[in-house]
Design a protein around this motif. Structure first.
Motif, PDB file in Angstrom:
ATOM      1  N   VAL A 188       0.838  -1.203   0.000  1.00 58.74           N
ATOM      2  CA  VAL A 188       0.000   0.000   0.000  1.00 58.74           C
ATOM      3  C   VAL A 188       0.874   1.254   0.000  1.00 58.74           C
ATOM      4  N   ILE A 189       1.944   1.234   0.801  1.00 56.37           N
ATOM      5  CA  ILE A 189       2.848   2.386   0.864  1.00 56.37           C
ATOM      6  C   ILE A 189       3.559   2.566  -0.472  1.00 56.37           C
ATOM      7  N   VAL A 190       4.046   1.473  -1.037  1.00 54.02           N
ATOM      8  CA  VAL A 190       4.754   1.552  -2.316  1.00 54.02           C
ATOM      9  C   VAL A 190       3.824   2.085  -3.406  1.00 54.02           C
ATOM     10  N   ALA A 191       2.600   1.575  -3.446  1.00 52.73           N
ATOM     11  CA  ALA A 191       1.638   2.055  -4.451  1.00 52.73           C
ATOM     12  C   ALA A 191       1.317   3.527  -4.243  1.00 52.73           C
ATOM     13  N   GLY A 192       1.175   3.949  -2.980  1.00 54.55           N
ATOM     14  CA  GLY A 192       0.909   5.363  -2.708  1.00 54.55           C
ATOM     15  C   GLY A 192       2.065   6.253  -3.122  1.00 54.55           C
ATOM     16  N   MET A 193       3.287   5.808  -2.834  1.00 54.58           N
ATOM     17  CA  MET A 193       4.464   6.573  -3.248  1.00 54.58           C
ATOM     18  C   MET A 193       4.520   6.698  -4.766  1.00 54.58           C
ATOM     19  N   LEU A 194       4.247   5.590  -5.451  1.00 52.13           N
ATOM     20  CA  LEU A 194       4.313   5.605  -6.907  1.00 52.13           C
ATOM     21  C   LEU A 194       3.254   6.533  -7.495  1.00 52.13           C
ATOM     22  N   ARG A 195       2.074   6.531  -6.899  1.00 50.14           N
ATOM     23  CA  ARG A 195       1.018   7.429  -7.381  1.00 50.14           C
ATOM     24  C   ARG A 195       1.421   8.899  -7.182  1.00 50.14           C
ATOM     25  N   ASP A 196       2.045   9.187  -6.037  1.00 50.59           N
ATOM     26  CA  ASP A 196       2.495  10.562  -5.790  1.00 50.59           C
ATOM     27  C   ASP A 196       3.608  10.959  -6.760  1.00 50.59           C
ATOM     28  N   PHE A 197       4.556  10.073  -6.974  1.00 47.31           N
ATOM     29  CA  PHE A 197       5.663  10.375  -7.885  1.00 47.31           C
ATOM     30  C   PHE A 197       5.174  10.575  -9.313  1.00 47.31           C
ATOM     31  N   ALA A 198       4.123   9.818  -9.697  1.00 45.78           N
ATOM     32  CA  ALA A 198       3.653   9.865 -11.078  1.00 45.78           C
ATOM     33  C   ALA A 198       2.506  10.852 -11.285  1.00 45.78           C
ATOM     34  N   SER A 199       2.134  11.614 -10.246  1.00 49.60           N
ATOM     35  CA  SER A 199       1.056  12.597 -10.387  1.00 49.60           C
ATOM     36  C   SER A 199       1.519  13.778 -11.246  1.00 49.60           C
ATOM     37  N   ARG A 200       0.591  14.651 -11.563  1.00 41.16           N
ATOM     38  CA  ARG A 200       0.925  15.786 -12.445  1.00 41.16           C
ATOM     39  C   ARG A 200       2.019  16.663 -11.845  1.00 41.16           C
ATOM     40  N   ASP A 201       2.007  16.854 -10.529  1.00 40.09           N
ATOM     41  CA  ASP A 201       3.017  17.680  -9.871  1.00 40.09           C
ATOM     42  C   ASP A 201       4.055  16.829  -9.139  1.00 40.09           C
ATOM     43  N   GLY A 202       4.127  15.545  -9.466  1.00 38.31           N
ATOM     44  CA  GLY A 202       5.022  14.635  -8.768  1.00 38.31           C
ATOM     45  C   GLY A 202       6.456  14.692  -9.260  1.00 38.31           C
ATOM     46  N   LEU A 203       7.277  13.839  -8.679  1.00 36.49           N
ATOM     47  CA  LEU A 203       8.711  13.825  -8.956  1.00 36.49           C
ATOM     48  C   LEU A 203       9.005  13.583 -10.430  1.00 36.49           C
ATOM     49  N   PHE A 204       8.310  12.610 -11.042  1.00 36.80           N
ATOM     50  CA  PHE A 204       8.600  12.270 -12.438  1.00 36.80           C
ATOM     51  C   PHE A 204       8.342  13.463 -13.366  1.00 36.80           C
ATOM     52  N   ASN A 205       7.245  14.148 -13.135  1.00 36.42           N
ATOM     53  CA  ASN A 205       6.942  15.296 -13.990  1.00 36.42           C
ATOM     54  C   ASN A 205       7.834  16.495 -13.676  1.00 36.42           C
ATOM     55  N   GLN A 206       8.286  16.622 -12.446  1.00 38.26           N
ATOM     56  CA  GLN A 206       9.245  17.679 -12.115  1.00 38.26           C
ATOM     57  C   GLN A 206      10.550  17.470 -12.875  1.00 38.26           C
ATOM     58  N   ILE A 207      10.968  16.210 -12.975  1.00 36.99           N
ATOM     59  CA  ILE A 207      12.183  15.900 -13.744  1.00 36.99           C
ATOM     60  C   ILE A 207      11.958  16.209 -15.223  1.00 36.99           C
ATOM     61  N   ARG A 208      10.768  15.859 -15.742  1.00 31.21           N
ATOM     62  CA  ARG A 208      10.465  16.157 -17.142  1.00 31.21           C
ATOM     63  C   ARG A 208      10.490  17.664 -17.404  1.00 31.21           C
ATOM     64  N   LEU A 209       9.967  18.447 -16.470  1.00 33.52           N
ATOM     65  CA  LEU A 209       9.972  19.900 -16.629  1.00 33.52           C
ATOM     66  C   LEU A 209      11.395  20.442 -16.638  1.00 33.52           C
ATOM     67  N   LEU A 210      12.262  19.887 -15.778  1.00 30.24           N
ATOM     68  CA  LEU A 210      13.659  20.320 -15.770  1.00 30.24           C
ATOM     69  C   LEU A 210      14.357  20.019 -17.084  1.00 30.24           C
ATOM     70  N   LEU A 211      13.901  18.941 -17.750  1.00 33.09           N
ATOM     71  CA  LEU A 211      14.498  18.556 -19.028  1.00 33.09           C
ATOM     72  C   LEU A 211      13.813  19.231 -20.215  1.00 33.09           C
ATOM     73  N   GLY A 212      12.870  20.127 -19.914  1.00 35.98           N
ATOM     74  CA  GLY A 212      12.203  20.858 -20.988  1.00 35.98           C
ATOM     75  C   GLY A 212      11.054  20.121 -21.639  1.00 35.98           C
ATOM     76  N   MET A 213      10.534  19.069 -20.988  1.00 37.47           N
ATOM     77  CA  MET A 213       9.431  18.293 -21.546  1.00 37.47           C
ATOM     78  C   MET A 213       8.135  18.636 -20.834  1.00 37.47           C
ATOM     79  N   ASP A 214       7.020  18.353 -21.494  1.00 39.66           N
ATOM     80  CA  ASP A 214       5.705  18.614 -20.912  1.00 39.66           C
ATOM     81  C   ASP A 214       5.351  17.532 -19.897  1.00 39.66           C
ATOM     82  N   PRO A 215       4.552  17.894 -18.879  1.00 37.70           N
ATOM     83  CA  PRO A 215       4.129  16.883 -17.903  1.00 37.70           C
ATOM     84  C   PRO A 215       3.212  15.839 -18.528  1.00 37.70           C
ATOM     85  N   VAL A 216       3.229  14.659 -17.932  1.00 38.52           N
ATOM     86  CA  VAL A 216       2.432  13.535 -18.435  1.00 38.52           C
ATOM     87  C   VAL A 216       1.580  12.995 -17.297  1.00 38.52           C
ATOM     88  N   LEU A 217       0.340  12.653 -17.592  1.00 37.99           N
ATOM     89  CA  LEU A 217      -0.526  12.003 -16.603  1.00 37.99           C
ATOM     90  C   LEU A 217      -0.295  10.490 -16.727  1.00 37.99           C
TER      91      LEU A 217
END
Length: 300
Positions: free
Chosen positions: A123-152
């Motif tokens: 449950v914790i791992v799934a919650g972390m992954l959902r947060d990281f993959a959210s629109r304002d999450g870690l994955f999209n923050q990295i994409r923004l730093l690389l000049g890419m658009d956020p992804v849902l």
């Protein structure tokens, strides 16, 4: 007979240590097997297993005639095969890397860090992954730093399998190295010394000494992994999927839970579970047969 009794007496404490585990498996896994009979019945809780109407293979026919059956079987197979191809080699590679670390303190720290995710709840791992993959999450923050658009990520089916497999590797790879490190610990250190005298570097030592000693362990675990291809991590899928990505995320386990258990169709659930178990057993036999033919290691 006397020799067997003497051996049993001499090893009585070992058998006593095994007894609790044996009882748990016997009581909770073997005794309830008779319940599989409801897969062939029109089960009535009031009449019980022995009083319910026998209808043969009707539930199996209903499952395979359901338009969703092909989709859930395909998704289960794809997730299982992808997990086998990507997740299975990672603990082996990680164990080889740990074996090459010479600083004992650094080795202990890195091993502990790699083990830690295993002890987190799904449950914790799934919650972390959902947060990281959210629109304002870690994955999209990295994409923004690389000049890419956020992804849902969780709204697009194309990303689900990748996220599922990566999260499984992150959670289980470190803990999976324990068995391989145990196999490596059995290697005679003098073999490495002799190889060094012959001019072998670290890569050649691993290739010609460490990996051959790991091969029996790898083979046995691979046989079990192949037999478990249909046993996709149901809990993690259930926590990560939603109707918008059923096309790639709905597996046999979630379909059974949704249609069988939630819908109260327990006999239908038992039929699907029996089908799953039979396929897993056939895969186990095939994997063991092939292993016995191509190597000296097999389960029997």
């Amino acid at each position: 007979m006397n020799r067997k009794l003497a051996k049993l007496t001499a090893q009585k404490y070992l058998y006593l240590m095994v007894l609790p585990g044996f009882l748990v498996v016997f009581i909770f896994h073997y005794i309830p097997i008779y319940g599989v009979l409801i897969a062939f019945q029109n089960f009535d809780p009031r009449a019980g297993i022995w009083g319910s109407e026998w209808i043969g293979l009707t539930h199996f026919r209903n499952f395979f005639s359901d338009p969703m059956s092909f989709r859930v079987i395909k998704n289960t197979l794809l997730l299982g095969i992808y997990s086998l191809l990507w997740s299975f080699p990672v603990p082996i590679i990680l164990a080889l890397l740990f074996n090459e670390l010479k600083n004992p303190h650094f080795k202990k720290v890195t091993q502990t860090i790699s083990y830690f995710p295993h002890f987190l709840s799904v449950v914790i791992v799934a919650g972390m992954l959902r947060d990281f993959a959210s629109r304002d999450g870690l994955f999209n923050q990295i994409r923004l730093l690389l000049g890419m658009d956020p992804v849902l990520f969780f709204l697009d089916p194309i990303y689900f399998r990748t996220l599922f497999i990566i999260s499984g590797i992150w959670q289980g790879a470190g803990f999976g190295t324990i068995i391989y490190l145990a196999a490596i610990s059995g290697v005679d250190p003098t073999l490495y010394d002799v190889a060094a005298i012959d001019g072998a570097n670290r890569f050649k030592k691993a290739l010609h000494i460490t990996i051959p000693h790991m091969r029996p362990t790898v083979t046995i675990l691979l046989i079990f992994a192949i037999s478990g291809i249909l046993g996709t991590d149901f809990q993690r899928v259930l926590l990560l999927y939603h109707p918008g990505i059923y096309s790639v995320a709905d597996v046999i386990g979630t379909y059974t839970f949704r249609v069988g258990l939630v819908g109260g169709r327990f006999e239908f659930t038992a039929a699907i579970g029996l089908f799953n178990s039979v396929v897993a057993f056939v895969l186990l036999l095939m994997a063991n047969f092939i292993s016995r033919k191509v190597s000296d290691t097999s389960l029997w």
